[in-house]
Each structure stands twice: as structure tokens, then as C-alpha cells.
Design a protein around this motif. Structure first.
Motif, PDB file in Angstrom:
ATOM      1  N   LEU A 202       0.226   6.421  -2.253  1.00 42.85           N
ATOM      2  CA  LEU A 202      -0.766   6.616  -0.834  1.00 42.85           C
ATOM      3  C   LEU A 202      -1.642   6.393  -2.274  1.00 42.85           C
ATOM      4  N   VAL A 203      -1.915   6.860  -3.054  1.00 43.03           N
ATOM      5  CA  VAL A 203      -3.803   6.917  -3.762  1.00 43.03           C
ATOM      6  C   VAL A 203      -4.141   6.402  -3.862  1.00 43.03           C
ATOM      7  N   ARG A 204      -3.151   4.621  -3.942  1.00 42.46           N
ATOM      8  CA  ARG A 204      -4.089   3.407  -4.042  1.00 42.46           C
ATOM      9  C   ARG A 204      -5.001   2.987  -2.829  1.00 42.46           C
ATOM     10  N   PHE A 205      -5.030   3.963  -1.802  1.00 48.71           N
ATOM     11  CA  PHE A 205      -5.979   3.564  -0.031  1.00 48.71           C
ATOM     12  C   PHE A 205      -7.050   4.213  -0.087  1.00 48.71           C
ATOM     13  N   ARG A 210      -9.414   7.410  -7.981  1.00 49.57           N
ATOM     14  CA  ARG A 210      -8.108   7.771  -8.055  1.00 49.57           C
ATOM     15  C   ARG A 210      -7.775   8.221  -8.966  1.00 49.57           C
ATOM     16  N   GLY A 211      -8.391   7.944 -10.064  1.00 48.35           N
ATOM     17  CA  GLY A 211      -7.940   8.056 -11.754  1.00 48.35           C
ATOM     18  C   GLY A 211      -7.894  10.029 -11.428  1.00 48.35           C
ATOM     19  N   PRO A 212      -7.951  11.092 -11.068  1.00 52.72           N
ATOM     20  CA  PRO A 212      -8.032  12.917 -11.344  1.00 52.72           C
ATOM     21  C   PRO A 212      -7.145  12.967 -10.227  1.00 52.72           C
ATOM     22  N   LEU A 213      -6.832  11.901  -8.878  1.00 48.82           N
ATOM     23  CA  LEU A 213      -6.021  12.502  -8.377  1.00 48.82           C
ATOM     24  C   LEU A 213      -4.335  11.869  -8.436  1.00 48.82           C
ATOM     25  N   TYR A 214      -4.492  10.716  -9.571  1.00 49.19           N
ATOM     26  CA  TYR A 214      -2.943  10.424 -10.323  1.00 49.19           C
ATOM     27  C   TYR A 214      -2.175  11.427 -11.211  1.00 49.19           C
ATOM     28  N   ALA A 215      -3.622  12.028 -12.140  1.00 50.22           N
ATOM     29  CA  ALA A 215      -3.377  12.346 -13.067  1.00 50.22           C
ATOM     30  C   ALA A 215      -2.647  13.960 -13.102  1.00 50.22           C
ATOM     31  N   MET A 216      -3.678  14.701 -11.749  1.00 50.12           N
ATOM     32  CA  MET A 216      -2.983  15.681 -11.187  1.00 50.12           C
ATOM     33  C   MET A 216      -1.508  16.242 -10.159  1.00 50.12           C
ATOM     34  N   LEU A 217      -1.412  14.659  -9.370  1.00 47.84           N
ATOM     35  CA  LEU A 217      -0.370  15.043  -9.144  1.00 47.84           C
ATOM     36  C   LEU A 217       1.272  14.096  -9.971  1.00 47.84           C
ATOM     37  N   ALA A 218       1.094  13.836 -11.233  1.00 45.41           N
ATOM     38  CA  ALA A 218       1.285  13.009 -11.721  1.00 45.41           C
ATOM     39  C   ALA A 218       1.985  15.033 -12.706  1.00 45.41           C
ATOM     40  N   VAL A 219       1.516  15.317 -12.765  1.00 45.01           N
ATOM     41  CA  VAL A 219       1.758  16.776 -12.940  1.00 45.01           C
ATOM     42  C   VAL A 219       2.554  17.822 -12.342  1.00 45.01           C
ATOM     43  N   VAL A 220       2.452  17.488 -11.459  1.00 45.05           N
ATOM     44  CA  VAL A 220       3.020  18.084  -9.838  1.00 45.05           C
ATOM     45  C   VAL A 220       4.538  17.695  -9.843  1.00 45.05           C
ATOM     46  N   LEU A 242       4.806   3.631 -10.018  1.00 43.72           N
ATOM     47  CA  LEU A 242       4.518   3.372  -8.390  1.00 43.72           C
ATOM     48  C   LEU A 242       2.100   3.460  -9.087  1.00 43.72           C
ATOM     49  N   ILE A 243       2.401   3.146  -9.840  1.00 47.93           N
ATOM     50  CA  ILE A 243       1.103   2.346 -10.006  1.00 47.93           C
ATOM     51  C   ILE A 243       0.742   0.526 -10.377  1.00 47.93           C
ATOM     52  N   PRO A 244      -0.284   0.593  -9.319  1.00 51.45           N
ATOM     53  CA  PRO A 244      -0.330  -0.644  -8.676  1.00 51.45           C
ATOM     54  C   PRO A 244      -0.704  -1.760  -9.887  1.00 51.45           C
ATOM     55  N   VAL A 245      -0.101  -2.765 -10.086  1.00 51.14           N
ATOM     56  CA  VAL A 245      -0.323  -3.820 -10.805  1.00 51.14           C
ATOM     57  C   VAL A 245      -0.281  -5.105 -10.349  1.00 51.14           C
ATOM     58  N   ALA A 246      -1.378  -6.117 -10.682  1.00 52.34           N
ATOM     59  CA  ALA A 246      -1.666  -6.986  -9.956  1.00 52.34           C
ATOM     60  C   ALA A 246      -2.543  -7.955 -10.841  1.00 52.34           C
ATOM     61  N   GLY A 247      -2.302  -9.348 -11.094  1.00 53.80           N
ATOM     62  CA  GLY A 247      -3.046  -9.733 -11.734  1.00 53.80           C
ATOM     63  C   GLY A 247      -4.500 -10.661 -11.493  1.00 53.80           C
ATOM     64  N   PRO A 248      -5.340 -10.643 -11.799  1.00 53.95           N
ATOM     65  CA  PRO A 248      -6.874 -10.553 -11.923  1.00 53.95           C
ATOM     66  C   PRO A 248      -7.168 -12.177 -10.884  1.00 53.95           C
ATOM     67  N   ARG A 249      -7.735 -10.994  -9.166  1.00 51.00           N
ATOM     68  CA  ARG A 249      -8.013 -11.934  -8.358  1.00 51.00           C
ATOM     69  C   ARG A 249      -9.278 -12.980  -8.802  1.00 51.00           C
ATOM     70  N   ARG A 250      -9.651 -14.256  -7.981  1.00 47.01           N
ATOM     71  CA  ARG A 250     -10.362 -15.005  -8.045  1.00 47.01           C
ATOM     72  C   ARG A 250     -11.786 -14.481  -7.917  1.00 47.01           C
ATOM     73  N   ASP A 251     -11.329 -13.971  -6.455  1.00 46.00           N
ATOM     74  CA  ASP A 251     -13.370 -13.429  -5.823  1.00 46.00           C
ATOM     75  C   ASP A 251     -14.100 -12.380  -6.465  1.00 46.00           C
ATOM     76  N   ASP A 252     -12.542 -11.340  -7.606  1.00 48.70           N
ATOM     77  CA  ASP A 252     -13.154 -10.163  -8.442  1.00 48.70           C
ATOM     78  C   ASP A 252     -13.536 -10.818  -9.428  1.00 48.70           C
ATOM     79  N   VAL A 253     -12.884 -12.050 -10.088  1.00 45.46           N
ATOM     80  CA  VAL A 253     -13.574 -12.527 -10.955  1.00 45.46           C
ATOM     81  C   VAL A 253     -14.844 -12.993 -11.223  1.00 45.46           C
ATOM     82  N   ILE A 283      -9.338  -5.635 -13.299  1.00 40.29           N
ATOM     83  CA  ILE A 283      -8.261  -5.453 -14.116  1.00 40.29           C
ATOM     84  C   ILE A 283      -7.228  -4.291 -12.967  1.00 40.29           C
ATOM     85  N   SER A 284      -5.670  -4.453 -12.939  1.00 38.83           N
ATOM     86  CA  SER A 284      -4.977  -4.038 -12.954  1.00 38.83           C
ATOM     87  C   SER A 284      -5.067  -2.431 -13.351  1.00 38.83           C
ATOM     88  N   LEU A 285      -5.268  -1.250 -12.010  1.00 40.31           N
ATOM     89  CA  LEU A 285      -4.314   0.077 -13.139  1.00 40.31           C
ATOM     90  C   LEU A 285      -3.710   0.108 -14.224  1.00 40.31           C
TER      91      LEU A 285
END
Length: 605
Positions: A202-205, A210-220, A242-253, A283-285
Motif C-alpha cells: 500500500l505504500v505506493r499510494f 515512501r522510501g523511509p516507509l519501505y525501509a522500516m516495513l522491510a525491517v519488520v 512488492l516494489i512497483p516497476v514500470a517503463g518510463p511514461r511519455r508524459d513523465d519524460v 524511472i520506477s523505484l
């Protein structure tokens, strides 16, 4: 982002990753030799790694000796990196293409099963049959390092095949650890780990932080998995998946381009920070973490693991026991023989059956060379030795088997690949046009009997292809009746979701004799290729819309586009625009002066 730019970026990234992996393989070898020397020439190797380390908090503590700290905690980071790669390959990588992925995937499954069966056949009476997992895994770091040392001709396709195989191999090995090498499962901490994994999903939302949340929950998750009795390295894989991955989107680039332009016009910290942030977010996380973790994995974690686990005592007694040990020979036969036999045989069967197919440039002989190298089973093999075998003497015999099998596999791979390079040289795929210009079938501009032929594989959603039309017009004006230009379709589905529909629209317009008029509309609007846009362009140039839409969706038009795609795939073309001049693939820039020089070279031939 254009596909030409994207391809160049992937090439630079691959070169950087290749260098990291090569240096990492050297460090891994040095650490292995250092561990063996420490265990044999020095003193206190076992005592040092048996030193207890304790982590505590308010009366609660967890105690691990240094070896288990490395194997259970530090190696969780390695398996996190492996999990990131698995997730990426399954989502947007090599394992998304069914026919291409099926061959190495089938080979990898055989490379898991056949070695285990051979091991059980030889070592079933050794009292250590539960150690069959030692022979199922390939060490990716050593595998890539071995390719760098051997330097087979045109190694890129072999490397991709072996890395794809290694991903499936890793999935199997991780599954074996989770299912077969877990004892005394405790439910409460496992539920805590599962709850933390749900939160990670759920962190992706979360909008920020998000980075510190991923790290703390990963330790748990790690603590929960460890206390549940599951091997704690599985926590790294579970989090990574569970880490999201996607190709670069045109709008972002495009937003990056806009912010960079603003910074160039008015340099200030605000624009610089915004451009940097947008560049990172484009670039995806998953991919950012892979890039960040790679040096630490290669230069620190794996060498430390080797130092902690490869220290086998190679005295006369140990070597004598190993020479007559069915455990040792089961490991050697399983890794060095089972991988070679299983991967090669099943790859050959799947390829010949037509269910899957090898990529251009790959042959069964080169597969056999790669399969031999896949018997280098170091990292996970030694990890499973430490998990599956309690007896110190048997553990030493198993480590001797892993080291001997890895050396033998390297030598086998070297002999096979170097012999093939001498006896059966490989022609780089795609250097020569597979299907010559056919006036009865191809779309072209210029006289069909022109002495010079310029073939372009392109994509209407690729901005570079639209810009290349200016170059084409310039060289055609320069060469007049001496040049014919041929257009073939290569819609890049992964990056350009509307490209195939645009190609079919082009074919439908051709059936009414107006393809060039429609092509001008498509090239002028590469970011407006929805169905309604195509119908508007067709209306503007005076096409019969009912017929146009029916033709665009017809099976004949779909098949026509697919035929061009198949040609490009067989020639290993992955970017647009790609040009062939005089039947030979043009490599390099494609501005008008460069293309004119290439045409003159073709005229000379």
C-alpha cells in the motif's frame, strides 16, 4: 523519450552493469581464495565466524553468530536485489515475451530438476540426501564474470539468454529454500511479517516519504520471517516483489525535457531541484533500487559472504574423504553434468518443437557452452550447504564439491565456447537485410529499379521516425532516380501502445491509394494516434471512413503488419528507426550527410 534514445541508454546501462559484474566476480574470487587461505594457513577462521552478535531492544534481543548474521541478514539484501530483477523481468523484461522467454525458462527448469535427480542418484546413501538443493542454483555473478573472461564472439545474446535463465533459476532456488529448508514454523511472527508486507503493497499510494516507509516495513518483515522459522533471506525477495516497476511514461519524460529547458533558460535552484526530482520519478523505484544496490551487492555483500562461507579446510584428510565421498561426487555431477545435460537437452527440444524459439544469433552449441557455465553454483549452493548440512565433516565435503564443480563448469564452458568460435563462427544477427526489397509487396517511393535501396523499419509513434522523414526527403532529392526508399512497420508495443493501430491505419489508407497522405498526418502527430484521431485524419484526406475502419481491423491488414514485425524480430531489431542501405544494416547516425556517405559506400560495393 524516443526509442533510439532509450536503446542507447539501455546500452550504456548494460555496459556499466557489465563492468560492475566483472569487477564483482573478481572480488568474489579473491574473497573465496582468501577464505580458503585463512582456513588452511591461518588460525581462528571458524572461531571468528562463530562469534556471537546480539541485537536487543527493551529486554527483547536476537542473537546470531557472525556467519548467520552474514547468511541471514546481510544476504537478505542480496536476495532483495535478486527479487527486484525477477519482478522487473516478469513485468517489463525478457520474461514478458512468451516465445523468447519460454526457451530459457524451460531450460532453467530442467537445470533445476536434472541436477537434483543426478545428485539423489549418486548421494542417496550418503546420509545427506536432503542437500539436493545445493546443486540447483547458478551463481549469476560468477556466470557473468566467466563470460567476461572467456569473451566468446558476439556475447550479447548469449548473455541475455543466460541472465533470463538465471532469473528463473533464482525463482526455483528461492522457492526451494522457502518450502524445503524451513523448519519449526511459528505462526504469530509470520502473521506480523504478512501484515507488514500488506502495508508495503500500500505504500505506493502514499504521496511522499515512501522510501523511509519501505525501509522500516522491510525491517519488520525480516524480523517476522526470521522469528517464524523461515530462512530470513526470503524476506528480501518478498519485499522486492512488492516494489512497483514500470517503463518510463511519455508524459513523465516530456516533463523532464520541459523542466530541463526551463533551467537552461533561467538557471536557478528551484528549476534544478524540480528537474532532478522529475528525472528521478520518471524511472520506477524498482529500477532505481537495482541501480543503487548493484555496487554494494557486487563489491561488498557477495565478497563478505564468500569470506564467511568458502573457508573449507583442504588438508589431506578432507581431500581424501571428498575423493571417495558420494556427497562430493553427487554435487560435482549434479552441477557440472546436470546443468549441462538438462539445459541443453530441453532447450533443443523446445526450440525444435516450435513451441518456443531461440533469439537470433543463438545456436544449440552456444546454449551448451552457457549451460556448462551454469554449473558454477557458488553463492546459493554454499548457503544451502550451511542450511541443509549440520555435520562439519560432511559440510567440508560438500564445499569441496561446490568448488570443484564450479571450476570444472568454467573449464567446460570455456572449451565449448572457444571451440565453437574457431570451428563455427557466428554471424551477427541483423547485419544483412533478411527479406530483399520486393516491389510487388513493399511500400516504396522512387523507381522500383533504382540501383540504390534504402529500407527503413519504423514506428509512427516514435518521434525520431517522424524527424527521419526530413533526412529521407533530402537524400531522395539528392539521388533522384538512383534511389528508392522502402517503408516497413516495426511498432514497439511495449513503449508505444498506439503504434500498431497507426500501422494498420497506414495499410488501410494504402488500400484506397492514399497511404502517403495519411503518413504525413501520422508523422506530424506522433502523440495523437487514438482511433478517433486516425479517423479524423482519414476524413481530412478524403477516405471512405466505413471502408477505412473495416480495413484497419481486418485480418489481412493485421497479418501484413505482423509480417514486417516478424522480419525485424528475426534480425534482432529492437529500436526505431533502423535503416538498411544496399541490403546492409546502417549503424550510427542517420542525418543526411551520414546517410549520403553510406549510400555512396553502397554504390561502390
Amino acid at each position: 523519450m524516443t526509442d533510439q534514445t532509450r536503446t542507447a541508454g539501455r546500452l550504456r546501462s548494460a555496459l556499466a552493469n557489465s563492468e560492475t559484474e566483472q569487477v564483482g566476480a573478481v572480488l568474489l574470487l579473491v574473497a573465496t581464495l582468501a577464505a580458503i587461505a585463512w582456513a588452511n594457513l591461518g588460525s581462528g577462521y571458524e572461531q571468528f565466524w562463530a562469534t556471537e552478535a546480539r541485537i536487543g531492544l527493551d529486554g527483547w534481543s536476537i542473537g546470531l553468530d557472525l556467519q548467520h548474521l552474514v547468511n541471514d541478514a546481510i544476504m537478505a539484501l542480496f536476495f532483495f536485489a535478486v527479487g527486484l530483477e525477477v519482478k522487473r523481468e516478469l513485468t517489463i523484461g525478457e520474461l514478458t515475451g512468451r516465445s523468447r522467454a519460454l526457451v530459457p525458462a524451460a531450460g532453467a527448469l530442467a537445470g533445476l530438476v536434472v541436477p537434483a535427480l543426478i545428485f539423489l542418484l549418486i548421494a542417496r546413501d550418503s546420509g545427506q540426501a536432503q542437500a539436493w538443493g545445493v546443486v540447483i542454483s547458478t551463481d549469476t555473478a560468477f556466470l557473468v564474470g566467466a563470460l567476461a573472461v572467456i569473451r566468446p564472439a558476439h556475447p550479447s545474446r548469449l548473455r541475455i539468454f543466460l541472465l533470463t535463465l538465471a532469473v528463473v533459476d533464482d525463482i526455483g532456488a528461492l522457492g526451494a529454500i522457502a518450502i524445503f529448508y524451513t523448519a519449526d514454523l511459528r505462526l504469530t511472527p509470520l502473521l506480523v511479517a504478512v501484515g507488514a508486507l500488506v502495508l508495503i503493497a500500500l505504500v505506493r499510494f502514499v504521496p511522499t516519504g515512501r522510501g523511509p516507509l519501505y525501509a522500516m516495513l522491510a525491517v519488520v518483515v525480516w524480523f517476522g520471517v526470521h522469528e517464524a522459522g523461515v530462512h530470513a533471506t526470503i524476506a528480501g525477495v518478498a519485499v522486492a516483489l512488492l516494489i512497483p516497476v514500470a517503463g518510463p511514461r511519455r508524459d513523465d519524460v516530456e516533463r523532464v525535457v520541459e523542466l530541463t529547458r526551463s533551467f537552461r533558460q533561467s538557471p536557478n535552484p528551484r528549476y534544478a531541484a524540480a528537474a532532478q526530482r522529475q528525472l528521478r520519478e520518471s524511472i520506477s523505484l524498482n529500477e532505481r533500487l537495482q541501480q543503487s544496490f548493484a555496487p554494494y551487492i557486487a563489491f561488498m555483500i557477495l565478497p563478505i559472504f564468500a569470506l564467511a562461507n568458502a573457508g573449507v579446510t583442504l588438508d589431506g584428510e578432507t581431500l581424501q574423504r571428498a575423493a571417495t565421498s558420494s556427497l562430493t561426487w553427487g554435487i560435482v555431477a549434479g552441477l557440472a553434468g546436470g546443468k549441462l545435460l538438462g539445459i541443453t537437452a530441453v532447450t533443443f527440444a523446445v526450440h525444435r518443437s516450435g513451441v518456443g524459439r531461440l533469439a537470433p544469433g543463438m545456436t544449440i552449441g552456444r546454449v551448451a557452452g552457457g549451460a556448462a557455465l551454469s554449473g558454477i553454483g557458488f553463492t546459493i549452493s554454499l548457503l544451502i550447504v550451511s542450511i541443509a548440512i549440520d555435520d562439519p565433516a560432511a559440510s567440508d565435503e560438500a564445499r569441496v564439491g561446490v568448488l570443484a564443480a564450479s571450476l570444472l563448469s568454467f573449464l567446460l564452458g570455456w572449451v565449448i565456447l572457444s571451440t565453437l568460435d574457431r570451428k563455427v563462427p557466428v554471424t551477427p544477427p541483423g547485419s544483412v537485410l533478411l527479406r530483399p526489397f520486393d516491389p510487388e509487396r513493399d511500400h516504396y517511393v522512387g523507381p522500383a529499379d533504382a540501383p540504390l535501396v534504402l529500407v527503413e523499419y519504423g514506428d509512427f509513434e516514435c518521434p525520431f521516425c517522424s524527424r527521419a522523414t526530413g533526412m529521407v526527403e533530402e537524400v531522395m532529392e539528392q539521388y533522384g532516380t538512383d534511389l528508392v526508399w522502402v517503408w516497413r512497420h516495426l511498432p514497439l508495443h511495449r513503449h508505444h501502445p498506439h503504434a500498431e493501430l497507426a500501422a494498420r491505419a497506414y495499410e488501410a489508407a494504402d488500400l484506397q491509394g492514399r497511404r502517403l497522405e495519411l503518413a504525413r498526418c501520422l508523422w506530424a502527430n506522433p502523440d495523437r494516434l487514438e482511433r478517433l484521431d486516425l479517423l479524423r485524419y482519414a476524413d481530412e484526406i478524403g477516405l471512405d471512413l466505413d471502408r477505412f475502419e473495416a480495413d484497419m481491423d481486418s485480418e489481412a491488414v493485421r497479418r501484413r503488419v505482423a509480417e514486417d514485425e516478424d522480419d525485424a524480430d528475426l534480425m534482432d531489431i529492437s529500436g526505431t528507426p533502423t535503416f538498411f542501405v544496399g541490403g546492409r544494416r546502417h549503424v550510427g547516425d542517420w542525418d543526411a550527410p551520414t546517410m549520403s556517405a553510406a549510400l555512396e559506400a553502397a554504390r561502390g560495393r
